[in-house]
Design a protein around this motif. Structure first.
Motif, mmCIF file in Angstrom:
data_model
loop_
_atom_site.group_PDB
_atom_site.id
_atom_site.type_symbol
_atom_site.label_atom_id
_atom_site.label_comp_id
_atom_site.label_asym_id
_atom_site.label_seq_id
_atom_site.Cartn_x
_atom_site.Cartn_y
_atom_site.Cartn_z
ATOM 1 N N LYS A 152 0.841 -1.192 0.000
ATOM 2 C CA LYS A 152 0.000 0.000 0.000
ATOM 3 C C LYS A 152 0.876 1.242 0.000
ATOM 4 O O LYS A 152 1.988 1.228 0.507
ATOM 5 N N ARG A 153 0.355 2.322 -0.527
ATOM 6 C CA ARG A 153 1.108 3.570 -0.603
ATOM 7 C C ARG A 153 0.406 4.636 0.220
ATOM 8 O O ARG A 153 -0.813 4.785 0.136
ATOM 9 N N ILE A 154 1.189 5.354 1.035
ATOM 10 C CA ILE A 154 0.671 6.511 1.747
ATOM 11 C C ILE A 154 1.590 7.685 1.430
ATOM 12 O O ILE A 154 2.768 7.516 1.129
ATOM 13 N N GLU A 155 1.032 8.858 1.503
ATOM 14 C CA GLU A 155 1.819 10.061 1.280
ATOM 15 C C GLU A 155 1.571 10.990 2.457
ATOM 16 O O GLU A 155 0.421 11.230 2.829
ATOM 17 N N ILE A 156 2.660 11.472 3.053
ATOM 18 C CA ILE A 156 2.522 12.381 4.181
ATOM 19 C C ILE A 156 3.360 13.630 3.923
ATOM 20 O O ILE A 156 4.360 13.590 3.214
ATOM 21 N N GLU A 157 2.915 14.711 4.508
ATOM 22 C CA GLU A 157 3.667 15.955 4.426
ATOM 23 C C GLU A 157 4.180 16.275 5.823
ATOM 24 O O GLU A 157 3.395 16.373 6.767
#
Length: 73
Positions: A4-9
């Protein structure tokens, strides 16, 4: 890597600290260092849950289920 892919800032200060940790531990890429840290954090939380009384073990999952239900009509 499959998964799975997550993107965080991240705030600049946190990213800078992550870069320092990656450099100090000779781990290279701060993003990979963050993934290792996340995996470690999850492992520790899972161990804490596994050590709890079985009646309390799934409290967090129940709370998340309740929150997810609030977003549904």
């Amino acid at each position: 890597m499959a998964g799975k892919r997550i993107e965080i800032e991240l705030p600049e200060e946190l990213w800078h600290e992550l870069e320092q940790i990656a450099d100090a531990l000779a781990m290279g890429d701060p993003a990979k260092t963050a993934l290792i840290g996340l995996a470690d954090w999850i492992g520790q939380r899972k161990a804490e849950l596994d050590d709890r009384d079985p009646k309390e073990r799934y409290f967090i999952n129940e709370a998340l289920d309740q929150l997810a239900g609030k977003g549904k009509p």
